[in-house]
Design a protein around this motif. Structure first.
Motif, PDB file in Angstrom:
ATOM      1  N   TRP A 181       0.871  -1.184   0.000  1.00  0.00           N
ATOM      2  CA  TRP A 181       0.000   0.000   0.000  1.00  0.00           C
ATOM      3  C   TRP A 181       0.900   1.223   0.000  1.00  0.00           C
ATOM      4  CZ3 TRP A 181      -4.405   2.321  -0.733  1.00  0.00           C
ATOM      5  CH2 TRP A 181      -4.798   3.420   0.024  1.00  0.00           C
ATOM      6  N   ASN A 182       0.940   1.930  -1.136  1.00  0.00           N
ATOM      7  CA  ASN A 182       1.866   3.046  -1.247  1.00  0.00           C
ATOM      8  C   ASN A 182       1.298   4.123  -2.175  1.00  0.00           C
ATOM      9  OD1 ASN A 182       4.250   4.483  -0.837  1.00  0.00           O
ATOM     10  ND2 ASN A 182       5.210   3.587  -2.661  1.00  0.00           N
TER      11      ASN A 182
ATOM     12  N   PRO B 157       0.515   7.698   5.745  1.00  0.00           N
ATOM     13  CA  PRO B 157       1.492   8.621   6.322  1.00  0.00           C
ATOM     14  C   PRO B 157       2.895   8.391   5.769  1.00  0.00           C
ATOM     15  CG  PRO B 157       0.946   6.892   7.882  1.00  0.00           C
ATOM     16  CD  PRO B 157      -0.001   6.741   6.736  1.00  0.00           C
ATOM     17  N   ARG B 158       3.607   9.488   5.539  1.00  0.00           N
ATOM     18  CA  ARG B 158       4.986   9.414   5.058  1.00  0.00           C
ATOM     19  C   ARG B 158       5.979   9.461   6.222  1.00  0.00           C
ATOM     20  NH1 ARG B 158       4.580   7.407   0.053  1.00  0.00           N
ATOM     21  NH2 ARG B 158       2.381   7.813  -0.392  1.00  0.00           N
ATOM     22  N   ALA B 159       5.486   9.729   7.401  1.00  0.00           N
ATOM     23  CA  ALA B 159       6.313   9.775   8.608  1.00  0.00           C
ATOM     24  C   ALA B 159       5.711   8.799   9.618  1.00  0.00           C
ATOM     25  CB  ALA B 159       6.347  11.202   9.159  1.00  0.00           C
TER      26      ALA B 159
ATOM     27  N   ARG C 178      -6.184   0.805  10.835  1.00  0.00           N
ATOM     28  CA  ARG C 178      -6.832   1.980  10.247  1.00  0.00           C
ATOM     29  C   ARG C 178      -7.513   1.606   8.931  1.00  0.00           C
ATOM     30  NH1 ARG C 178      -3.337   7.421  11.352  1.00  0.00           N
ATOM     31  NH2 ARG C 178      -2.538   6.890  13.418  1.00  0.00           N
ATOM     32  N   LEU C 179      -6.809   0.819   8.120  1.00  0.00           N
ATOM     33  CA  LEU C 179      -7.387   0.402   6.852  1.00  0.00           C
ATOM     34  C   LEU C 179      -8.561  -0.557   7.071  1.00  0.00           C
ATOM     35  CD1 LEU C 179      -4.145  -0.015   4.728  1.00  0.00           C
ATOM     36  CD2 LEU C 179      -5.930   1.722   4.439  1.00  0.00           C
TER      37      LEU C 179
ATOM     38  N   ASP D 281      -9.278  -3.208  -1.140  1.00  0.00           N
ATOM     39  CA  ASP D 281      -8.037  -3.611  -1.788  1.00  0.00           C
ATOM     40  C   ASP D 281      -6.828  -3.140  -0.971  1.00  0.00           C
ATOM     41  OD1 ASP D 281      -9.500  -4.742  -3.815  1.00  0.00           O
ATOM     42  OD2 ASP D 281      -9.132  -3.142  -5.277  1.00  0.00           O
ATOM     43  N   ALA D 282      -6.931  -1.946  -0.416  1.00  0.00           N
ATOM     44  CA  ALA D 282      -5.837  -1.434   0.416  1.00  0.00           C
ATOM     45  C   ALA D 282      -5.634  -2.328   1.636  1.00  0.00           C
ATOM     46  CB  ALA D 282      -6.137  -0.003   0.854  1.00  0.00           C
ATOM     47  N   LEU D 283      -6.724  -2.735   2.259  1.00  0.00           N
ATOM     48  CA  LEU D 283      -6.626  -3.612   3.428  1.00  0.00           C
ATOM     49  C   LEU D 283      -5.934  -4.921   3.067  1.00  0.00           C
ATOM     50  CD1 LEU D 283      -7.299  -4.348   6.367  1.00  0.00           C
ATOM     51  CD2 LEU D 283      -9.543  -5.141   5.557  1.00  0.00           C
ATOM     52  N   ALA D 284      -6.198  -5.435   1.872  1.00  0.00           N
ATOM     53  CA  ALA D 284      -5.609  -6.708   1.459  1.00  0.00           C
ATOM     54  C   ALA D 284      -4.095  -6.625   1.369  1.00  0.00           C
ATOM     55  CB  ALA D 284      -6.197  -7.142   0.117  1.00  0.00           C
ATOM     56  N   THR D 285      -3.547  -5.416   1.176  1.00  0.00           N
ATOM     57  CA  THR D 285      -2.093  -5.273   1.100  1.00  0.00           C
ATOM     58  C   THR D 285      -1.434  -5.257   2.472  1.00  0.00           C
ATOM     59  OG1 THR D 285      -2.000  -2.833   1.182  1.00  0.00           O
ATOM     60  CG2 THR D 285      -2.422  -3.850  -0.965  1.00  0.00           C
TER      61      THR D 285
END
Length: 222
Positions: free
Chosen positions: A5-6, A50-52, A63-64, A85-89
């Motif tokens: 997830w990116n 988040p990037r940090a 969260r996902l 789909d995000a959760l699956a990652t």
């Protein structure tokens, strides 16, 4: 799990979910509110990409999971698929299936709840009270189960929220900071889903052109 997830910081997730192409009419419409557009994207990134290091102890996979649950409750297909789909990652197959089961169990219409005695009492409406099923609870754990229950409360019973519900989160291991982030996430998702649904509606039923709306000279003189 599948690919990582990116989400790219340069992509606007609302544009993506609404299917808005660069240079299109709706792209131009959104660019009239550049600050609001940027703030919505920054909220998404802060809460879900988040990037940090996260500002709280609430991990990204949970969260996902909440995002997939809330999107499923709202039944907006593009958003629901995006977060599922995000959760699956980030999560196990078992967790994904548990979230799917809880979406099916938690579906409702709402909003439900009771107003204080007064004029608004005429709008009181009873509704189902959600609780995570025993089979899903064994996969989700007490902490995430409490989070889903709170998300459902905010989605369908917002005027029934009481201090006892917050205490239930604390008892399940949520910190005060994480409770704030959870509420922010549910609120943001409701906003994002409404915007996407509205933009898709505009795509499907575009407004008549400005020229078509202008009265002719004969109509103006009539």
């Amino acid at each position: 799990m599948t690919s990582a997830w990116n989400p790219s910081p340069g992509d606007d997730v609302i544009d993506q979910l609404a299917g808005i192409a660069p240079g299109s009419h709706l792209d131009a419409v959104r660019r009239h509110r550049l600050q609001a557009r940027a703030q919505a994207q920054q909220s998404f990134l802060a809460l879900l990409a988040p990037r940090a290091p996260l500002s709280s102890h609430w991990p990204l996979n949970e969260r996902l999971a909440v995002a997939a649950f809330v999107a499923g409750l709202h039944q907006q297909p593009q958003v629901q698929r995006f977060y599922r789909d995000a959760l699956a990652t980030q999560a196990s197959l078992a967790l994904g299936k548990a979230i799917d089961a809880e979406v099916a169990q938690g579906l409702a219409s709402g909003p439900y709840g009771q107003y204080p005695r007064g004029l608004l009492s005429a709008e009181n409406q009873a509704g189902p009270v959600y609780a995570v099923g025993a089979q899903s609870r064994a996969v989700l754990g007490e902490r995430l189960s409490a989070g889903l229950a709170h998300a459902h409360l905010l989605a369908f019973h917002p005027r029934d929220a009481q201090a006892t519900h917050l205490q239930g989160l604390l008892d399940a291991g949520w910190s005060e900071t994480d409770i704030v982030v959870l509420s922010q996430l549910v609120s943001f998702l409701a906003f994002q889903i409404r915007v996407v649904a509205g933009l898709r509606l505009l795509q499907a039923h575009p407004a008549p052109s400005t020229a078509a709306q202008q009265p002719t000279a004969e109509e103006s003189a009539a």
